[in-house]
Design an enzyme around this catalytic site. Structure first.
Site, PDB file in Angstrom:
ATOM      1  N   THR A   1       0.815  -1.209   0.000  1.00 55.75           N
ATOM      2  CA  THR A   1       0.000   0.000   0.000  1.00 55.75           C
ATOM      3  C   THR A   1       0.853   1.265   0.000  1.00 55.75           C
TER       4      THR A   1
ATOM      5  N   ASN B   1       3.076   8.661 -12.552  1.00 56.78           N
ATOM      6  CA  ASN B   1       3.634   7.321 -12.741  1.00 56.78           C
ATOM      7  C   ASN B   1       2.732   6.227 -12.177  1.00 56.78           C
TER       8      ASN B   1
ATOM      9  N   ARG C   1     -33.543 -27.068 -10.444  1.00 56.51           N
ATOM     10  CA  ARG C   1     -33.625 -27.745  -9.150  1.00 56.51           C
ATOM     11  C   ARG C   1     -35.037 -27.632  -8.582  1.00 56.51           C
TER      12      ARG C   1
ATOM     13  N   GLN D   1     -35.198 -15.602  -4.641  1.00 54.80           N
ATOM     14  CA  GLN D   1     -35.237 -14.421  -5.525  1.00 54.80           C
ATOM     15  C   GLN D   1     -34.520 -13.250  -4.849  1.00 54.80           C
TER      16      GLN D   1
ATOM     17  N   ARG E   1     -32.214 -13.421  -2.735  1.00 52.76           N
ATOM     18  CA  ARG E   1     -30.791 -13.722  -2.676  1.00 52.76           C
ATOM     19  C   ARG E   1     -30.100 -13.412  -4.002  1.00 52.76           C
TER      20      ARG E   1
ATOM     21  N   SER F   1     -13.418  -0.225  -5.060  1.00 51.44           N
ATOM     22  CA  SER F   1     -13.655  -0.782  -3.727  1.00 51.44           C
ATOM     23  C   SER F   1     -15.084  -1.301  -3.580  1.00 51.44           C
TER      24      SER F   1
ATOM     25  N   GLN G   1     -23.372 -15.397  -2.303  1.00 49.62           N
ATOM     26  CA  GLN G   1     -24.806 -15.697  -2.200  1.00 49.62           C
ATOM     27  C   GLN G   1     -25.224 -16.654  -3.313  1.00 49.62           C
TER      28      GLN G   1
ATOM     29  N   GLU H   1      -4.447  -3.818  -6.750  1.00 49.25           N
ATOM     30  CA  GLU H   1      -4.647  -2.426  -7.219  1.00 49.25           C
ATOM     31  C   GLU H   1      -5.121  -1.506  -6.100  1.00 49.25           C
TER      32      GLU H   1
ATOM     33  N   ARG I   1     -18.292   5.266   0.383  1.00 52.70           N
ATOM     34  CA  ARG I   1     -19.174   4.209  -0.141  1.00 52.70           C
ATOM     35  C   ARG I   1     -20.493   4.804  -0.635  1.00 52.70           C
TER      36      ARG I   1
HETATM   37  C1  LIG Z   1      -8.668  -4.836 -21.347  1.00 54.30           C
HETATM   38  C2  LIG Z   1      -8.089  -4.889 -19.971  1.00 54.30           C
HETATM   39  C3  LIG Z   1      -8.965  -5.661 -19.051  1.00 54.30           C
HETATM   40  C4  LIG Z   1      -8.432  -5.592 -17.616  1.00 54.30           C
HETATM   41  C5  LIG Z   1      -9.334  -6.365 -16.724  1.00 54.30           C
HETATM   42  C6  LIG Z   1      -8.787  -6.456 -15.362  1.00 54.30           C
HETATM   43  C7  LIG Z   1      -8.510  -7.837 -14.962  1.00 54.30           C
HETATM   44  C8  LIG Z   1      -7.735  -7.898 -13.684  1.00 54.30           C
HETATM   45  C9  LIG Z   1      -6.552  -8.769 -13.766  1.00 54.30           C
HETATM   46  C10 LIG Z   1      -5.923  -8.971 -12.445  1.00 54.30           C
HETATM   47  C11 LIG Z   1      -4.521  -8.548 -12.415  1.00 54.30           C
HETATM   48  C12 LIG Z   1      -4.124  -8.116 -11.055  1.00 54.30           C
HETATM   49  C13 LIG Z   1      -2.966  -7.208 -11.182  1.00 54.30           C
HETATM   50  C14 LIG Z   1      -2.655  -6.546  -9.915  1.00 54.30           C
HETATM   51  C15 LIG Z   1      -1.699  -5.650  -9.928  1.00 54.30           C
HETATM   52  C16 LIG Z   1      -1.339  -4.870  -8.735  1.00 54.30           C
HETATM   53  O1  LIG Z   1      -1.895  -5.005  -7.676  1.00 54.30           O
HETATM   54  S1  LIG Z   1      -0.117  -3.717  -8.976  1.00 54.30           S
HETATM   55  C17 LIG Z   1       0.144  -2.962  -7.435  1.00 54.30           C
HETATM   56  C18 LIG Z   1      -0.987  -2.063  -7.062  1.00 54.30           C
HETATM   57  N1  LIG Z   1      -0.663  -1.348  -5.889  1.00 54.30           N
HETATM   58  C19 LIG Z   1      -1.432  -0.422  -5.393  1.00 54.30           C
HETATM   59  O2  LIG Z   1      -2.506  -0.168  -5.892  1.00 54.30           O
HETATM   60  C20 LIG Z   1      -0.889   0.334  -4.221  1.00 54.30           C
HETATM   61  C21 LIG Z   1      -1.912   1.188  -3.566  1.00 54.30           C
HETATM   62  N2  LIG Z   1      -1.303   2.392  -3.099  1.00 54.30           N
HETATM   63  C22 LIG Z   1      -1.387   3.547  -3.793  1.00 54.30           C
HETATM   64  O3  LIG Z   1      -1.974   3.621  -4.863  1.00 54.30           O
HETATM   65  C23 LIG Z   1      -0.706   4.719  -3.180  1.00 54.30           C
HETATM   66  O4  LIG Z   1       0.334   4.432  -2.396  1.00 54.30           O
HETATM   67  C24 LIG Z   1      -1.652   5.610  -2.398  1.00 54.30           C
HETATM   68  C25 LIG Z   1      -2.464   4.860  -1.364  1.00 54.30           C
HETATM   69  C26 LIG Z   1      -2.566   6.268  -3.424  1.00 54.30           C
HETATM   70  C27 LIG Z   1      -0.838   6.682  -1.668  1.00 54.30           C
HETATM   71  O5  LIG Z   1       0.192   7.108  -2.507  1.00 54.30           O
HETATM   72  P1  LIG Z   1       1.300   8.122  -2.031  1.00 54.30           P
HETATM   73  O6  LIG Z   1       2.227   8.340  -3.153  1.00 54.30           O
HETATM   74  O7  LIG Z   1       1.861   7.716  -0.743  1.00 54.30           O
HETATM   75  O8  LIG Z   1       0.366   9.341  -1.872  1.00 54.30           O
HETATM   76  P2  LIG Z   1       0.418  10.575  -0.922  1.00 54.30           P
HETATM   77  O9  LIG Z   1       1.795  11.153  -0.948  1.00 54.30           O
HETATM   78  O10 LIG Z   1      -0.225  10.229   0.360  1.00 54.30           O
HETATM   79  O11 LIG Z   1      -0.509  11.579  -1.776  1.00 54.30           O
HETATM   80  C28 LIG Z   1      -1.825  11.340  -1.941  1.00 54.30           C
HETATM   81  C29 LIG Z   1      -2.240  12.326  -3.013  1.00 54.30           C
HETATM   82  O12 LIG Z   1      -1.910  11.774  -4.278  1.00 54.30           O
HETATM   83  C30 LIG Z   1      -3.112  11.673  -5.021  1.00 54.30           C
HETATM   84  N3  LIG Z   1      -3.022  10.460  -5.844  1.00 54.30           N
HETATM   85  C31 LIG Z   1      -2.663   9.237  -5.439  1.00 54.30           C
HETATM   86  N4  LIG Z   1      -2.746   8.388  -6.481  1.00 54.30           N
HETATM   87  C32 LIG Z   1      -3.116   9.117  -7.530  1.00 54.30           C
HETATM   88  C33 LIG Z   1      -3.401   8.780  -8.895  1.00 54.30           C
HETATM   89  N5  LIG Z   1      -3.279   7.532  -9.355  1.00 54.30           N
HETATM   90  N6  LIG Z   1      -3.804   9.762  -9.715  1.00 54.30           N
HETATM   91  C34 LIG Z   1      -3.955  11.047  -9.252  1.00 54.30           C
HETATM   92  N7  LIG Z   1      -3.709  11.412  -7.965  1.00 54.30           N
HETATM   93  C35 LIG Z   1      -3.317  10.446  -7.134  1.00 54.30           C
HETATM   94  C36 LIG Z   1      -4.197  11.576  -4.008  1.00 54.30           C
HETATM   95  O13 LIG Z   1      -5.435  11.915  -4.534  1.00 54.30           O
HETATM   96  C37 LIG Z   1      -3.739  12.525  -2.969  1.00 54.30           C
HETATM   97  O14 LIG Z   1      -4.026  13.829  -3.416  1.00 54.30           O
HETATM   98  P3  LIG Z   1      -4.274  14.985  -2.371  1.00 54.30           P
HETATM   99  O15 LIG Z   1      -5.447  14.575  -1.560  1.00 54.30           O
HETATM  100  O16 LIG Z   1      -4.547  16.172  -3.239  1.00 54.30           O
HETATM  101  O17 LIG Z   1      -3.046  15.128  -1.543  1.00 54.30           O
HETATM  102  C1  LIG Z   2      -4.177 -11.638  -6.694  1.00 53.69           C
HETATM  103  C2  LIG Z   2      -3.170 -10.555  -6.492  1.00 53.69           C
HETATM  104  C3  LIG Z   2      -2.423 -10.098  -7.562  1.00 53.69           C
HETATM  105  C4  LIG Z   2      -1.466  -9.106  -7.390  1.00 53.69           C
HETATM  106  N1  LIG Z   2      -0.712  -8.710  -8.459  1.00 53.69           N
HETATM  107  C5  LIG Z   2       0.258  -7.770  -8.285  1.00 53.69           C
HETATM  108  C6  LIG Z   2       1.092  -7.371  -9.384  1.00 53.69           C
HETATM  109  O1  LIG Z   2       0.953  -7.849 -10.495  1.00 53.69           O
HETATM  110  N2  LIG Z   2       2.040  -6.442  -9.168  1.00 53.69           N
HETATM  111  C7  LIG Z   2       2.244  -5.887  -7.942  1.00 53.69           C
HETATM  112  O2  LIG Z   2       3.141  -5.057  -7.815  1.00 53.69           O
HETATM  113  N3  LIG Z   2       1.460  -6.239  -6.896  1.00 53.69           N
HETATM  114  C8  LIG Z   2       0.494  -7.164  -7.023  1.00 53.69           C
HETATM  115  N4  LIG Z   2      -0.312  -7.535  -5.967  1.00 53.69           N
HETATM  116  C9  LIG Z   2      -0.113  -6.895  -4.653  1.00 53.69           C
HETATM  117  C10 LIG Z   2      -1.236  -5.954  -4.264  1.00 53.69           C
HETATM  118  O3  LIG Z   2      -1.246  -4.818  -5.075  1.00 53.69           O
HETATM  119  C11 LIG Z   2      -1.101  -5.570  -2.805  1.00 53.69           C
HETATM  120  O4  LIG Z   2      -1.217  -6.743  -2.030  1.00 53.69           O
HETATM  121  C12 LIG Z   2      -2.163  -4.571  -2.424  1.00 53.69           C
HETATM  122  O5  LIG Z   2      -1.882  -3.312  -2.997  1.00 53.69           O
HETATM  123  C13 LIG Z   2      -2.333  -4.426  -0.894  1.00 53.69           C
HETATM  124  O6  LIG Z   2      -1.158  -4.085  -0.299  1.00 53.69           O
HETATM  125  P1  LIG Z   2      -0.584  -4.883   0.973  1.00 53.69           P
HETATM  126  O7  LIG Z   2      -0.509  -6.314   0.602  1.00 53.69           O
HETATM  127  O8  LIG Z   2       0.654  -4.179   1.363  1.00 53.69           O
HETATM  128  O9  LIG Z   2      -1.664  -4.732   2.093  1.00 53.69           O
HETATM  129  P2  LIG Z   2      -1.504  -3.936   3.497  1.00 53.69           P
HETATM  130  O10 LIG Z   2      -1.348  -2.512   3.168  1.00 53.69           O
HETATM  131  O11 LIG Z   2      -0.470  -4.560   4.321  1.00 53.69           O
HETATM  132  O12 LIG Z   2      -2.940  -4.202   4.075  1.00 53.69           O
HETATM  133  C14 LIG Z   2      -3.204  -4.883   5.310  1.00 53.69           C
HETATM  134  C15 LIG Z   2      -4.311  -4.131   6.071  1.00 53.69           C
HETATM  135  O13 LIG Z   2      -3.841  -2.854   6.450  1.00 53.69           O
HETATM  136  C16 LIG Z   2      -4.754  -1.846   6.101  1.00 53.69           C
HETATM  137  N5  LIG Z   2      -4.048  -0.605   5.783  1.00 53.69           N
HETATM  138  C17 LIG Z   2      -2.843  -0.454   5.182  1.00 53.69           C
HETATM  139  N6  LIG Z   2      -2.534   0.844   5.036  1.00 53.69           N
HETATM  140  C18 LIG Z   2      -3.556   1.549   5.535  1.00 53.69           C
HETATM  141  C19 LIG Z   2      -3.841   2.937   5.655  1.00 53.69           C
HETATM  142  N7  LIG Z   2      -2.997   3.869   5.217  1.00 53.69           N
HETATM  143  N8  LIG Z   2      -5.005   3.308   6.238  1.00 53.69           N
HETATM  144  C20 LIG Z   2      -5.874   2.372   6.668  1.00 53.69           C
HETATM  145  N9  LIG Z   2      -5.661   1.042   6.573  1.00 53.69           N
HETATM  146  C21 LIG Z   2      -4.516   0.631   6.025  1.00 53.69           C
HETATM  147  C22 LIG Z   2      -5.494  -2.395   4.886  1.00 53.69           C
HETATM  148  O14 LIG Z   2      -6.758  -1.791   4.742  1.00 53.69           O
HETATM  149  C23 LIG Z   2      -5.574  -3.892   5.234  1.00 53.69           C
HETATM  150  O15 LIG Z   2      -6.727  -4.091   6.033  1.00 53.69           O
HETATM  151  C24 LIG Z   2      -1.269  -8.538  -6.107  1.00 53.69           C
HETATM  152  C25 LIG Z   2      -2.037  -8.996  -5.024  1.00 53.69           C
HETATM  153  C26 LIG Z   2      -2.970  -9.986  -5.197  1.00 53.69           C
HETATM  154  C27 LIG Z   2      -3.773 -10.466  -4.022  1.00 53.69           C
END
Ligand SMILES: CCCCCCCCCCCCC/C=C/C(=O)SCCNC(=O)CCNC(=O)[C@H](O)C(C)(C)COP(=O)(O)OP(=O)(O)OC[C@H]1O[C@@H](n2cnc3c(N)ncnc32)[C@H](O)[C@@H]1OP(=O)(O)O
Ligand SMILES: Cc1cc2nc3c(=O)[nH]c(=O)nc-3n(C[C@H](O)[C@H](O)[C@H](O)COP(=O)(O)OP(=O)(O)OC[C@H]3O[C@@H](n4cnc5c(N)ncnc54)[C@H](O)[C@@H]3O)c2cc1C
Length: 642
Positions: free
Chosen positions: A129, A258, A291, A312, A314, A363, A375, A405, A507
């Site tokens: 995260t 980025n 069924r 229904q 459900r 979310s 369900q 994500e 939400r």
């Molecule tokens: C045809 C295609 C079909 C696709 C179909 C889908 C199928 C699915 C397939 C499944 C594949 C799974 C693949 C999974 C991949 C992954 O999981 S990759 C890893 C993903 N990881 C995360 O998502 C990490 C989550 N964390 C974050 O995004 C960030 O750390 C954070 C929580 C957003 C915080 O970031 P940080 O840099 O620490 O932010 P702050 O310094 O606190 O600043 C917050 C401010 O920044 C703004 N902001 C954050 N993100 C964005 C953004 N993306 N764009 C614009 N602005 C952004 C945010 O709004 C805050 O703004 P202010 O409030 O103004 O300060």
């Molecule tokens: C199926 C799958 C595919 C994935 N694919 C990829 C991939 O391709 N590439 C990649 O880079 N990553 C990938 N990931 C990783 C994924 O993006 C991370 O697991 C996800 O972003 C959650 O981060 P975490 O595991 O650090 O959870 P944590 O942040 O450790 O979460 C644990 C708990 O802490 C809470 N928490 C954490 N921070 C806060 C906060 N600031 N405020 C309140 N609560 C908080 C959360 O809500 C949660 O309840 C994948 C994960 C899964 C399950």
């Protein structure tokens, strides 16, 4: 209806054509049911089909059309993932959005031709995260003009990236960029991981699979460590950020630009979730109309379980959600494509709105999809628990979306930041500056809801009621936050103390958006019969959702107890109205049997015979006496008999 679901008649027709072609190509079918395969067999089977697809894709689909690709993928490779899942979902989008034109010319054609396989490696063992605390470093060596990638400790190992473990030979790696001892934060780098000829990991790289997971087991989610691993300076993705040879850093037009690959998936995954929800419901609803169990009227024969009101209740509200998510998802993708185009030409002004919207939708949609699929499983009784239903696999894959994500709570809090800023505008009399998605926060609402008071008001009074509760909760949570700060609490501490209330606001705001997207779509429909069927579904949706959040509207008297009774009655009325259409509303998604992979959800309804056939094909039934019996159980029983 299929045209409404898939966006146009042409798209619906193309899907049918694609399914028909796949049906004629046995080499693209599962060689046996996936639940009977080991993880290694599934990966092998998936790779086999993937290579055939690479050869023959052009004969089946237009490979440049993401919707056709997605459909082909779901039919042939299925939900459990494949060895190149992340290549298309994140690697190519990351290169497309973040690599410079020159870099794209070098890498994109190779990626598109599948000469190389890539993934997106961001999450680490210790942090997912909180991107600011990732620990992998990319330190610039001025002398050689290289970045040195390093994993300083075990928690810095990349952990989770899909297809990183065994399949990919390249990755976009996110690492903290350090130049002349200054840390510029996380940046994306193009990194070669394996030798292109031998596929062996390159020196300085430690890489492997993280082991089996709840679902998605065809994907080799991996770990990755670097030991002072060198890459050229020009491997930093440089569309928005640049580092010159002398180490000069040129910052991007937006600090979070980025993060675009994440926003890409958050936008596109919504319709993916809708499809999974509709698939599980299709299985459960078809089965429920086959069924027969018990009687409603004791003088009559046993009824189809779909006749029970509880069944229904459900299933049908989730059918409405599946449609709602599909429509909201389609709108979001359009907005995403628009913002991406603007970003490429330097306009980053819409990024905050898109980030807030996709954070909330991702979310709410993944959570409610998980609820709906579970369900659906329970609605199939015992057979739902069998892998023959395939619902447990759909569930496991879908709920992965609650975590990847961006963990859902965390993403709701991102939206809350946007809502609190908007609330501050309202409080300071600057409502005219509110963006279109939050403009309602600045509008004064009536003292009470007019639901059931204005005949033929369509859905207007419902939308107003959703707006009222969302606005009230947003302002309430914001007041709580501002109030704590006024009392001297530090901003971050105050934020944490209000975060449950803030997420409630997120939400409600998101659920309002989903309702509005559904209303917008129904209003656009010209075909009377389709409009009628979807209007019934929308009635069920607004009443069911409102009942679900009624406490927010009751606590300030916006809704009365008698209005709540009216809403409840409407839910029951529309459950009954939808019953005759229920199976068709799901059959309209036109999932083929190949795609559904479910014995219970077969189109022909021939469930029992096929369940028996399926059970007989279990590997355990290859022999009448298992070696576990001869080796252990039989001797145990014999010993006990002595
Ligand atoms: C045809 C295609 C079909 C696709 C179909 C889908 C199928 C699915 C397939 C499944 C594949 C799974 C693949 C999974 C991949 C992954 O999981 S990759 C890893 C993903 N990881 C995360 O998502 C990490 C989550 N964390 C974050 O995004 C960030 O750390 C954070 C929580 C957003 C915080 O970031 P940080 O840099 O620490 O932010 P702050 O310094 O606190 O600043 C917050 C401010 O920044 C703004 N902001 C954050 N993100 C964005 C953004 N993306 N764009 C614009 N602005 C952004 C945010 O709004 C805050 O703004 P202010 O409030 O103004 O300060
Ligand atoms: C199926 C799958 C595919 C994935 N694919 C990829 C991939 O391709 N590439 C990649 O880079 N990553 C990938 N990931 C990783 C994924 O993006 C991370 O697991 C996800 O972003 C959650 O981060 P975490 O595991 O650090 O959870 P944590 O942040 O450790 O979460 C644990 C708990 O802490 C809470 N928490 C954490 N921070 C806060 C906060 N600031 N405020 C309140 N609560 C908080 C959360 O809500 C949660 O309840 C994948 C994960 C899964 C399950």
């Amino acid at each position: 209806m299929a045209a409404q679901i898939w966006g146009s008649e042409k798209r619906a027709r193309r899907r049918r054509e694609i399914s028909a072609k796949i049906a004629q190509m046995p080499e693209l079918h599962d060689s046996k049911p996936l639940p009977f395969m080991t993880r290694e067999e599934k990966i092998m089977e998936s790779a086999r089909k993937l290579t055939i697809l690479t050869e023959k894709m052009g004969q089946i689909i237009d490979p440049t059309d993401p919707a056709e690709l997605y459909h082909l993928n779901n039919e042939v490779l299925g939900l459990e993932g494949n060895p190149m899942a992340l290549h298309g979902v994140m690697f190519i989008p990351a290169l497309s959005a973040q690599a410079s034109d020159e870099q794209q010319a070098k890498w994109l054609p190779r990626a598109l031709r599948r000469e190389i396989i890539g993934t997106y490696a961001q999450t680490e063992l210790g942090h997912g995260t909180n991107l600011q605390n990732l620990e992998t470093t990319a330190t610039y060596d001025l002398a050689t003009q290289e970045f040195v990638l390093h994993t300083p400790q075990i928690t810095a190992l990349k952990w989770w990236p899909g297809n990183l473990g065994k399949s990919s030979n390249y990755a976009v790696v996110v690492a903290h960029m350090i130049i002349k001892a200054k840390n510029y934060g996380p940046h994306p780098f193009m990194v070669q991981l394996r030798d292109e000829k031998t596929h062996e990991p390159l020196p300085g790289i430690t890489i492997g699979d993280i082991g089996p997971k709840m679902a998605y087991n065809i994907v080799d989610n991996g770990f990755l460590g670097f030991n002072k691993y060198r890459i050229p300076r020009t491997n930093l993705l440089m569309r928005h950020t640049k580092v010159e040879a002398d180490g000069t850093y040129i910052k991007p037009p937006h600090a979070k630009i980025n993060y675009s690959a994440m926003v890409h998936v958050r936008a596109y995954m919504l319709t993916g979730q809708a499809i999974m929800l509709a698939s599980a419901l299709n299985i459960a609803t078809r089965y429920s109309s086959v069924r027969r169990q018990g009687q409603i009227d004791k003088s009559q024969p046993e009824v189809k379980v779909l006749e029970y009101q509880t069944q229904q209740h459900r299933l049908f509200p989730s059918i409405a959600r599946a449609y709602a998510f599909q429509f909201a998802g389609a709108e979001t993708v359009k907005l995403y494509e628009h913002v991406l185009k603007e970003m490429k030409s330097g306009n980053v002004s819409l990024m905050a709105d898109l980030h807030a919207l996709t954070s909330g939708l991702k979310s709410v949609v993944t959570y409610q999809t998980g609820e709906g699929i579970e369900q659906a499983r329970m609605a199939c009784g015992g057979h739902g628990y069998s892998m023959a239903s395939y619902i447990s696999e759909i569930y496991g894959v879908a709920i992965g979306g609650c975590t990847y994500e961006g963990e859902n709570m965390v993403m709701l809090l991102q939206l809350a930041r946007y809502l609190v800023k908007s609330a501050a505008l309202v409080k300071s009399g600057q409502s005219s500056k509110l963006g279109p998605l939050v403009a309602y926060l600045g509008v004064k609402s009536e003292p009470t809801s007019l639901i059931d008071r204005i005949p033929n008001s369509g859905f207007t009074e419902y939308v107003k009621t959703f707006q009222h509760v969302s606005k009230r909760q947003t302002l309430k949570a914001a007041d709580m936050f501002f109030g704590l700060m006024e009392k001297g609490e530090k901003r971050e501490i105050a934020w944490n103390k209000c975060s449950v209330e803030l997420n409630r606001a997120s939400r409600l705001h998101t659920r309002l958006f989903i309702v509005e997207a559904f209303v917008r779509r129904v209003n656009e429909i010209a075909d009377i019969r389709i409009k009628e069927a979807l209007t019934d579904l929308l009635h069920l949706h607004v009443n069911y959702e409102l009942l679900d959040i009624a406490s927010y509207a009751l606590e300030d008297g916006f809704l009365s107890a008698s209005q709540l009774d009216y809403i409840r009655d409407q839910v029951y009325l529309y459950l009954g109205k939808i019953r005759p259409n229920a199976v068709s509303l799901l059959d309209s998604w036109e999932f083929s049997d190949i795609e559904l992979r479910s014995v219970l959800g077969r189109r022909d309804g021939n469930v029992y015979e096929n369940l028996f056939k399926w059970a007989k094909s279990s590997p355990l039934n290859k022999t009448d006496v298992l070696s576990s019996v001869t080796q252990y159980l039989k001797p145990m029983m014999e010993k006990a008999r002595l």
